[in-house]
Write a protein that holds these residues in place. Sequence first.
Motif, short mmCIF file in Angstrom:
data_model
loop_
_atom_site.label_atom_id
_atom_site.label_comp_id
_atom_site.label_asym_id
_atom_site.label_seq_id
_atom_site.Cartn_x
_atom_site.Cartn_y
_atom_site.Cartn_z
N LEU A 21 0.84 -1.20 0.00
CA LEU A 21 0.00 0.00 0.00
C LEU A 21 0.87 1.25 0.00
O LEU A 21 0.64 2.18 -0.79
N GLY A 22 1.89 1.26 0.84
CA GLY A 22 2.79 2.41 0.91
C GLY A 22 3.51 2.66 -0.40
O GLY A 22 3.64 3.80 -0.84
N THR A 54 -8.66 9.84 -0.57
CA THR A 54 -8.18 9.03 -1.70
C THR A 54 -9.27 8.77 -2.73
O THR A 54 -9.04 8.89 -3.93
N SER A 108 -2.37 13.57 1.02
CA SER A 108 -2.57 12.12 0.97
C SER A 108 -1.42 11.40 1.68
O SER A 108 -1.66 10.53 2.53
N LEU A 145 -7.63 6.85 9.18
CA LEU A 145 -7.96 5.92 8.10
C LEU A 145 -9.21 6.37 7.36
O LEU A 145 -9.24 6.39 6.12
N ALA A 182 -8.24 9.37 5.31
CA ALA A 182 -7.41 8.98 4.17
C ALA A 182 -8.24 8.32 3.08
O ALA A 182 -8.04 8.57 1.88
N LEU A 233 -5.07 -2.64 0.17
CA LEU A 233 -6.08 -2.08 1.07
C LEU A 233 -7.02 -3.17 1.56
O LEU A 233 -7.31 -3.28 2.77
N LEU A 293 1.00 4.08 -2.95
CA LEU A 293 0.69 5.47 -2.59
C LEU A 293 1.85 6.40 -2.93
O LEU A 293 1.64 7.49 -3.47
N THR A 317 -1.61 11.99 5.47
CA THR A 317 -2.72 11.30 6.14
C THR A 317 -2.45 9.81 6.24
O THR A 317 -2.67 9.20 7.30
N TRP A 318 -1.99 9.20 5.15
CA TRP A 318 -1.68 7.77 5.19
C TRP A 318 -0.50 7.48 6.12
O TRP A 318 -0.48 6.44 6.80
N VAL A 351 -1.85 7.25 9.53
CA VAL A 351 -2.49 5.94 9.75
C VAL A 351 -1.43 4.92 10.18
O VAL A 351 -1.61 4.19 11.16
#
Length: 156
Positions: A40-41, A114, A139, A107, A110, A76, A44, A142-143, A146
Motif C-alpha cells: 500500500l505504501g 483518496t 494524501s 484511516l 485517508a 487495502l 501510494l 494522512t496515510w 495511519v
Amino acid sequence: MSLYDLCEAIEATAVSAALRESLWLFPVIESVHLVGLAILGGSLLMVDLRLMGAGLNRQSIAAVEHGARRWFLGALLLMLVTGSLLGISEAVKLYDRPAFFVKMIALATALVLTFTVRRALIARNSSGGPAAFAIGAASLSTWLLVAVAGRWIGFS
C-alpha cells in the motif's frame, strides 16, 4: 450497549479466542498486515510523489495511478481483512488505546481523501501543479499518520 460492552462481546467470540490462544496465528496475520502496508505504501508513494512532481514525470498522473490502482486496492483489502482480525483478537485492549482511535479517524480521512478528492483531481488533471502538489502531500501525510498511529498502538 456501550462501546466497551461491544468490545467485550467481540472478545468473547470463538474467533477472537482462537486468534489469542494460537501460538502462531496472530504473528502470521500481523506479518501479512505488514506486507500489505508495504505494498500500500509503495503504491501510494508512486502516485502521490507523481502528484507532487517528484517522480515518474514522463507519465501522466492518470497513467501512474492506473498502474498502481490494482496494487493499492489489493493491499487495502488485505489490510482491512487482517486489521479486522487483529482488532477482533484484542478489542478491549484497543478500546483503551487513544492511538487506535487516532488511527481509525486518520484511516477514514485517508479513504475519503483518496476516493473522492484525489481521484477527482487525477481524473481531470494530467500535468500536476499546486493543487496536485497539495493533494499529494495531504494524501501522503494522512496515510503516514495511519501507519504511525498503528505502530503507536503498541506503545500507548
